[in-house]
Design a protein around this motif. Structure first.
Motif, PDB file in Angstrom:
ATOM      1  N   ASP A 197      10.047   8.569  -1.184  1.00 24.70           N
ATOM      2  CA  ASP A 197       8.944   9.023  -2.034  1.00 24.70           C
ATOM      3  C   ASP A 197       8.972   8.332  -3.390  1.00 24.70           C
ATOM      4  O   ASP A 197       7.921   7.975  -3.944  1.00 24.70           O
ATOM      5  N   ASP A 198      10.155   8.149  -3.945  1.00 23.25           N
ATOM      6  CA  ASP A 198      10.273   7.478  -5.240  1.00 23.25           C
ATOM      7  C   ASP A 198       9.804   6.025  -5.152  1.00 23.25           C
ATOM      8  O   ASP A 198       9.042   5.546  -6.006  1.00 23.25           O
ATOM      9  N   ARG A 249       0.824  -1.211   0.000  1.00 18.99           N
ATOM     10  CA  ARG A 249       0.000   0.000   0.000  1.00 18.99           C
ATOM     11  C   ARG A 249       0.862   1.266   0.000  1.00 18.99           C
ATOM     12  O   ARG A 249       0.332   2.372   0.015  1.00 18.99           O
ATOM     13  N   GLY A 250       2.179   1.075   0.050  1.00 21.23           N
ATOM     14  CA  GLY A 250       3.072   2.225   0.075  1.00 21.23           C
ATOM     15  C   GLY A 250       3.326   2.766   1.465  1.00 21.23           C
ATOM     16  O   GLY A 250       3.912   3.846   1.604  1.00 21.23           O
ATOM     17  N   ARG A 303       3.034   2.137  -5.456  1.00 22.66           N
ATOM     18  CA  ARG A 303       1.604   2.445  -5.584  1.00 22.66           C
ATOM     19  C   ARG A 303       1.139   2.385  -7.033  1.00 22.66           C
ATOM     20  O   ARG A 303      -0.016   2.055  -7.312  1.00 22.66           O
ATOM     21  N   GLU A 304       2.051   2.695  -7.950  1.00 24.71           N
ATOM     22  CA  GLU A 304       1.692   2.659  -9.369  1.00 24.71           C
ATOM     23  C   GLU A 304       1.705   1.236  -9.935  1.00 24.71           C
ATOM     24  O   GLU A 304       0.845   0.868 -10.726  1.00 24.71           O
ATOM     25  N   GLY A 305       2.700   0.436  -9.514  1.00 31.71           N
ATOM     26  CA  GLY A 305       2.846  -0.881 -10.135  1.00 31.71           C
ATOM     27  C   GLY A 305       3.068  -2.036  -9.185  1.00 31.71           C
ATOM     28  O   GLY A 305       3.484  -3.117  -9.624  1.00 31.71           O
ATOM     29  N   ALA A 343       7.269  -3.269  -9.168  1.00 35.23           N
ATOM     30  CA  ALA A 343       7.779  -2.085  -9.830  1.00 35.23           C
ATOM     31  C   ALA A 343       9.028  -1.534  -9.137  1.00 35.23           C
ATOM     32  O   ALA A 343       9.786  -0.766  -9.726  1.00 35.23           O
ATOM     33  N   HIS A 375       5.998   5.882  -4.700  1.00 25.61           N
ATOM     34  CA  HIS A 375       5.310   6.164  -5.970  1.00 25.61           C
ATOM     35  C   HIS A 375       5.336   4.948  -6.883  1.00 25.61           C
ATOM     36  O   HIS A 375       4.299   4.574  -7.470  1.00 25.61           O
ATOM     37  N   ARG A 376       6.486   4.324  -7.016  1.00 27.87           N
ATOM     38  CA  ARG A 376       6.599   3.173  -7.905  1.00 27.87           C
ATOM     39  C   ARG A 376       5.741   2.009  -7.433  1.00 27.87           C
ATOM     40  O   ARG A 376       5.075   1.336  -8.246  1.00 27.87           O
TER      41      ARG A 376
END
Length: 348
Positions: free
Chosen positions: A61-62, A47-48, A68-70, A74, A65-66
């Motif tokens: 943060d990077d 879930r990040g 949560r996106e994939g 990812a 983001h990755r």
């Protein structure tokens, strides 16, 4: 309160037990300036959500983001552990907030049964030092006895890290000074014990997260057997209590042994311990007395700060010669009381 490494490992294990995908991130190497040193840990779930840190926040943060996106895939190039670098170029250094062109090399691994986090946490609870070897090709983990700390060792095939026992602080005497020291120590990740057999002193003393005991100080020291991750500080000004703790603590592996009091009374304490209890001078040279760094402290909170600063410095390998040997020996009766580094208003 747990230290940060233990918190990261325990949280990662809990997330995985709940059925979440979890990535454990370790700072393996750094070049130039970096916000977090090698060995720093972070865990991030599908879930990040994160616990711990590996930078000033931009790398986290990077990764968030990755993921949560994939998904966690990812963030990792394969199912096996992945080595990633941040900050190689000036642009990356600026983008990821790495000062002075610093570079951080991370190892990311999926948490699984073969991660052996339960076994690692169990060893920590037993105050055992562990060497953890991660096979970068398979993700398999091996645990074996090791030193309590050390810089990670990264090769083409493996990552070797170290986890030692939680730092422990034993305070003799329940009072305002021990309360402030306990609060600071808890925030620094220490396990804290406060010992005072005097019922009138401990009756109103309590602090969440601190173990308060009414044992005699020497009984507590003998029971806990201070190791190289333990500090002992005597705070009562009562030789009948302080001396009991110091006699056994000085003969233990404790990395720091200290006692409060004026320089004059610290010198008297040294002589008393040597003459009446036959503690050799070379052992007494380990005694920090007056305990604490010279910061002109007057109030209990300031004195607590000075002592905790010295405890942390010694724990981290910074040389702070015990004042009992360097200063107390040179103390003369003509020396003015204003020269006392701390607790100068106390007559003992």
């Amino acid at each position: 309160m747990e230290d940060l490494d233990t918190l990261v490992l325990r949280t990662a294990q809990r997330w995985w037990t709940e059925g979440q995908a979890v990535v454990l991130v370790t700072v393996a190497r750094t070049w130039g300036s970096s916000p977090r040193p090698p060995g720093s840990l972070m865990a991030i779930n599908g879930r990040g959500e994160t616990v711990g840190s590996v930078s000033g926040g931009c790398i986290e943060d990077d990764l968030i983001h990755r993921i949560r996106e994939g998904g966690v895939e990812a963030a990792m190039s394969s199912a096996t552990p992945t080595v990633q670098r941040y900050g190689i170029s000036a642009d990356q250094a600026h983008r990821f907030g790495l000062p002075c062109g610093g570079t951080v090399e991370l190892v990311l691994e999926r948490v699984a049964p073969h991660s052996l986090l339960d076994e690692l946490l169990a060893a920590s609870e037993k105050r055992e030092s562990v060497e953890r070897v991660l096979d970068l090709k398979s993700g398999a983990v091996a645990l074996r006895p090791g030193r309590r700390d050390g810089i990670p060792e990264l090769s083409e095939d493996s990552l070797k890290t170290y986890l030692g026992a939680q730092a422990r602080l034993i305070l003799i005497g329940a009072g305002d000074l021990s309360r402030f020291m306990s609060q600071m120590a808890l925030s620094l990740g220490f396990e804290v014990f406060v010992c005072d057999p005097r019922e009138e002193h401990r009756a109103s003393w309590s602090l969440p997260g601190v173990t308060l005991t009414h044992e005699m100080p020497d009984d507590l020291i003998l029971r806990l057997k201070p190791d190289a991750r333990t500090a002992v500080v005597a705070l009562t000004h009562d030789p009948k209590l302080d001396d009991l703790a110091l006699i056994d603590a000085l003969q233990s592996q404790a990395f720091y042994v200290g006692a409060i009091g004026s320089r004059r009374n610290s010198a008297a304490r040294r002589e008393r311990l040597h003459e009446h209890f036959e503690i050799p001078h070379e052992m007494l040279d380990r005694l920090h007395g007056p305990a604490g760094l010279h910061i002109g402290s007057k109030t209990p909170a300031e004195i607590a700060l000075s002592i905790m600063a010295e405890v942390v410095a010694v724990k981290n390998g910074i040389s702070t010669p015990p004042s009992s040997s360097a200063k107390a020996k040179s103390m003369t009766k003509e020396q003015p009381a204003t020269s006392l580094p701390l607790d100068s208003s106390c007559p003992v």
